[in-house]
Write a protein that holds these residues in place. Sequence first.
Motif, PDB file in Angstrom:
ATOM      1  N   PRO A  83       0.867  -1.147  -0.011  1.00 39.74           N
ATOM      2  CA  PRO A  83       0.032  -0.198   0.111  1.00 39.74           C
ATOM      3  C   PRO A  83       0.847   1.475  -0.004  1.00 39.74           C
ATOM      4  O   PRO A  83       1.518   1.531   1.005  1.00 39.74           O
ATOM      5  CB  PRO A  83      -0.921  -0.063   1.418  1.00 39.74           C
ATOM      6  CG  PRO A  83       0.090  -1.132   2.073  1.00 39.74           C
ATOM      7  CD  PRO A  83       0.537  -2.098   1.246  1.00 39.74           C
ATOM      8  N   ALA A  84       0.950   1.987  -1.035  1.00 34.36           N
ATOM      9  CA  ALA A  84       1.543   3.288  -1.087  1.00 34.36           C
ATOM     10  C   ALA A  84       0.869   4.444  -0.652  1.00 34.36           C
ATOM     11  O   ALA A  84      -0.503   4.649  -0.614  1.00 34.36           O
ATOM     12  CB  ALA A  84       1.808   3.737  -2.600  1.00 34.36           C
ATOM     13  N   SER A 120       5.943   9.557  -2.060  1.00 36.15           N
ATOM     14  CA  SER A 120       6.733   8.605  -2.565  1.00 36.15           C
ATOM     15  C   SER A 120       7.884   8.301  -1.833  1.00 36.15           C
ATOM     16  O   SER A 120       8.265   7.208  -1.400  1.00 36.15           O
ATOM     17  CB  SER A 120       7.265   9.342  -3.998  1.00 36.15           C
ATOM     18  OG  SER A 120       8.535   8.383  -4.460  1.00 36.15           O
ATOM     19  N   PHE A 121       8.318   9.499  -1.012  1.00 32.14           N
ATOM     20  CA  PHE A 121       9.217   9.245   0.102  1.00 32.14           C
ATOM     21  C   PHE A 121       9.003   8.480   1.250  1.00 32.14           C
ATOM     22  O   PHE A 121       9.543   7.336   1.360  1.00 32.14           O
ATOM     23  CB  PHE A 121       9.847  10.788   0.609  1.00 32.14           C
ATOM     24  CG  PHE A 121      11.261  10.590   1.338  1.00 32.14           C
ATOM     25  CD1 PHE A 121      12.352  11.191   0.763  1.00 32.14           C
ATOM     26  CD2 PHE A 121      11.265  10.164   2.686  1.00 32.14           C
ATOM     27  CE1 PHE A 121      13.463  11.365   1.758  1.00 32.14           C
ATOM     28  CE2 PHE A 121      12.320  10.341   3.250  1.00 32.14           C
ATOM     29  CZ  PHE A 121      13.592  11.071   2.758  1.00 32.14           C
ATOM     30  N   ARG A 122       7.829   8.630   1.717  1.00 33.89           N
ATOM     31  CA  ARG A 122       7.217   7.910   2.731  1.00 33.89           C
ATOM     32  C   ARG A 122       6.922   6.546   2.446  1.00 33.89           C
ATOM     33  O   ARG A 122       6.895   5.614   2.973  1.00 33.89           O
ATOM     34  CB  ARG A 122       5.941   8.575   3.315  1.00 33.89           C
ATOM     35  CG  ARG A 122       5.267   7.867   4.439  1.00 33.89           C
ATOM     36  CD  ARG A 122       6.260   8.302   5.625  1.00 33.89           C
ATOM     37  NE  ARG A 122       6.380   7.093   6.423  1.00 33.89           N
ATOM     38  CZ  ARG A 122       7.372   6.835   7.385  1.00 33.89           C
ATOM     39  NH1 ARG A 122       7.847   7.961   8.007  1.00 33.89           N
ATOM     40  NH2 ARG A 122       7.498   5.722   7.880  1.00 33.89           N
ATOM     41  N   LYS A 196      19.907   7.121 -11.287  1.00 32.36           N
ATOM     42  CA  LYS A 196      18.706   7.838 -11.147  1.00 32.36           C
ATOM     43  C   LYS A 196      17.443   7.061 -11.673  1.00 32.36           C
ATOM     44  O   LYS A 196      17.695   6.158 -12.197  1.00 32.36           O
ATOM     45  CB  LYS A 196      18.798   8.987 -12.187  1.00 32.36           C
ATOM     46  CG  LYS A 196      19.913  10.087 -11.945  1.00 32.36           C
ATOM     47  CD  LYS A 196      19.779  11.519 -12.861  1.00 32.36           C
ATOM     48  CE  LYS A 196      20.901  12.364 -12.641  1.00 32.36           C
ATOM     49  NZ  LYS A 196      20.972  12.554 -11.293  1.00 32.36           N
ATOM     50  N   CYS A 197      16.214   7.454 -10.866  1.00 30.74           N
ATOM     51  CA  CYS A 197      15.084   6.740 -11.070  1.00 30.74           C
ATOM     52  C   CYS A 197      15.189   5.504 -10.005  1.00 30.74           C
ATOM     53  O   CYS A 197      16.281   4.645  -9.856  1.00 30.74           O
ATOM     54  CB  CYS A 197      14.821   6.260 -12.159  1.00 30.74           C
ATOM     55  SG  CYS A 197      14.543   7.742 -13.148  1.00 30.74           S
ATOM     56  N   ALA A 198      13.969   5.206  -9.336  1.00 32.19           N
ATOM     57  CA  ALA A 198      13.925   4.140  -8.551  1.00 32.19           C
ATOM     58  C   ALA A 198      12.712   3.198  -8.581  1.00 32.19           C
ATOM     59  O   ALA A 198      12.054   3.119  -7.759  1.00 32.19           O
ATOM     60  CB  ALA A 198      13.746   4.595  -6.818  1.00 32.19           C
ATOM     61  N   LYS A 224      15.204  16.367   0.079  1.00 39.32           N
ATOM     62  CA  LYS A 224      15.290  15.920  -1.217  1.00 39.32           C
ATOM     63  C   LYS A 224      14.426  15.002  -1.329  1.00 39.32           C
ATOM     64  O   LYS A 224      14.028  14.435  -0.343  1.00 39.32           O
ATOM     65  CB  LYS A 224      16.802  15.235  -1.336  1.00 39.32           C
ATOM     66  CG  LYS A 224      17.791  16.703  -1.266  1.00 39.32           C
ATOM     67  CD  LYS A 224      19.164  16.105  -1.390  1.00 39.32           C
ATOM     68  CE  LYS A 224      20.366  16.955  -1.620  1.00 39.32           C
ATOM     69  NZ  LYS A 224      21.735  16.819  -1.749  1.00 39.32           N
ATOM     70  N   THR A 225      14.197  14.584  -2.624  1.00 39.44           N
ATOM     71  CA  THR A 225      13.380  13.242  -3.081  1.00 39.44           C
ATOM     72  C   THR A 225      14.115  12.058  -2.460  1.00 39.44           C
ATOM     73  O   THR A 225      15.342  11.936  -2.367  1.00 39.44           O
ATOM     74  CB  THR A 225      12.980  13.347  -4.266  1.00 39.44           C
ATOM     75  OG1 THR A 225      14.091  13.069  -5.284  1.00 39.44           O
ATOM     76  CG2 THR A 225      12.258  14.637  -5.126  1.00 39.44           C
ATOM     77  N   PHE A 226      13.487  10.920  -2.601  1.00 42.06           N
ATOM     78  CA  PHE A 226      14.052   9.795  -2.553  1.00 42.06           C
ATOM     79  C   PHE A 226      15.074   9.357  -3.194  1.00 42.06           C
ATOM     80  O   PHE A 226      16.280   8.940  -2.828  1.00 42.06           O
ATOM     81  CB  PHE A 226      12.849   8.499  -2.281  1.00 42.06           C
ATOM     82  CG  PHE A 226      13.143   7.227  -1.996  1.00 42.06           C
ATOM     83  CD1 PHE A 226      13.959   6.855  -0.613  1.00 42.06           C
ATOM     84  CD2 PHE A 226      13.455   6.309  -3.254  1.00 42.06           C
ATOM     85  CE1 PHE A 226      14.376   5.565  -0.577  1.00 42.06           C
ATOM     86  CE2 PHE A 226      13.818   5.062  -2.886  1.00 42.06           C
ATOM     87  CZ  PHE A 226      14.457   4.752  -1.502  1.00 42.06           C
ATOM     88  N   GLU A 227      14.861   9.655  -4.608  1.00 46.99           N
ATOM     89  CA  GLU A 227      15.638   9.039  -5.505  1.00 46.99           C
ATOM     90  C   GLU A 227      17.090   9.968  -5.502  1.00 46.99           C
ATOM     91  O   GLU A 227      18.048   9.717  -5.618  1.00 46.99           O
ATOM     92  CB  GLU A 227      14.885   9.325  -6.751  1.00 46.99           C
ATOM     93  CG  GLU A 227      13.862   8.405  -7.150  1.00 46.99           C
ATOM     94  CD  GLU A 227      13.082   8.592  -8.579  1.00 46.99           C
ATOM     95  OE1 GLU A 227      13.576   9.747  -9.201  1.00 46.99           O
ATOM     96  OE2 GLU A 227      12.540   7.839  -8.827  1.00 46.99           O
ATOM     97  N   GLN A 228      16.782  11.363  -5.068  1.00 53.00           N
ATOM     98  CA  GLN A 228      18.009  12.229  -4.843  1.00 53.00           C
ATOM     99  C   GLN A 228      18.978  11.717  -3.780  1.00 53.00           C
ATOM    100  O   GLN A 228      20.003  11.839  -3.636  1.00 53.00           O
ATOM    101  CB  GLN A 228      17.378  13.660  -4.666  1.00 53.00           C
ATOM    102  CG  GLN A 228      16.897  14.297  -6.105  1.00 53.00           C
ATOM    103  CD  GLN A 228      16.473  15.599  -5.564  1.00 53.00           C
ATOM    104  OE1 GLN A 228      15.934  15.593  -4.746  1.00 53.00           O
ATOM    105  NE2 GLN A 228      16.506  16.422  -6.717  1.00 53.00           N
TER     106      GLN A 228
END
Length: 284
Positions: A83-84, A120-122, A196-198, A224-228
């Motif tokens: 679950p996102a 997305s990070f969470r 880059k990209c996850a 920062k974003t999760f990917e960063q």
Amino acid sequence: MLRPLLRVLRRARIMVFLSFIAAIAILASYMFAGFIDEAATSAKFIELGFDHIFVPSARPHIDRRQLMSRILRYQGIPFGFFPATTAYDIDHPEAYSFWLGEERWTPPKSPLLSATALASFRTHMNVINDIVRLEHASTLVLGDQIDIAADIKQQMRTVVKSLPATWDILYLGHCSNQTLRPTTSHSQIFVATNPKCAFAYALSRAGARRLKRVLDNMWPAPSKTFEQVLSDMVVPLFLEAYVVDPPLVAHVDKISDSVYSPTYYTLANSTLDKLGLLSRKDMR
């Protein structure tokens, strides 16, 4: 006269209790419908070399879950939907209901990231928390808008066995033009220099624990974003990262009903192509 009445009352209490249990079961099925561990539903599935495969997906994205189910079932790959967290959850924390087993988290306070980026990070944090909690030796995390190589199982059997014992993260797909530094262990395994990209990454147990400590320190105010964050951790070698190239997983966009197009990279041997779901201009 009293005994029949007592029997009726006893039966009534039992019926109320059973109705309560049934209501809970129905509510649970509503909350988690679609988030089914496919490994538990079929003994025919063949592993990719990882302890578990998570596919984070938000409840409204029914079409994405249908796509992923079709792709992974076609391949016979075990997976579980996860679950996102959504942008609505971030904007309305008072209405959020924690799912069973979810680590309680504080609503974020970050003026630098959008609600979508924070969601997305969470989501990735929650996945990694579960990986650590369940003590998986290795876990693959897949996005819900992807295509995978039709021969991914055959290729991954040799890739996983060839990874160094000290690996932390492995990118099965990427969207960067990074300079690839080859390894001596396998012709398709390269040292990741600027990932880059996850949408397709695997974590070892040590990598998940290391990443969890960093993410926990950043929440509830990540800048920062999760990917960063992942990229920043790879560059100074805090995470020992590798990339599979050519990629075995590619991100796709839906361009019409049941037709998808690659976003960054077209796989030479596409599962979507096998299923007749790849746009004709992207067929090889």
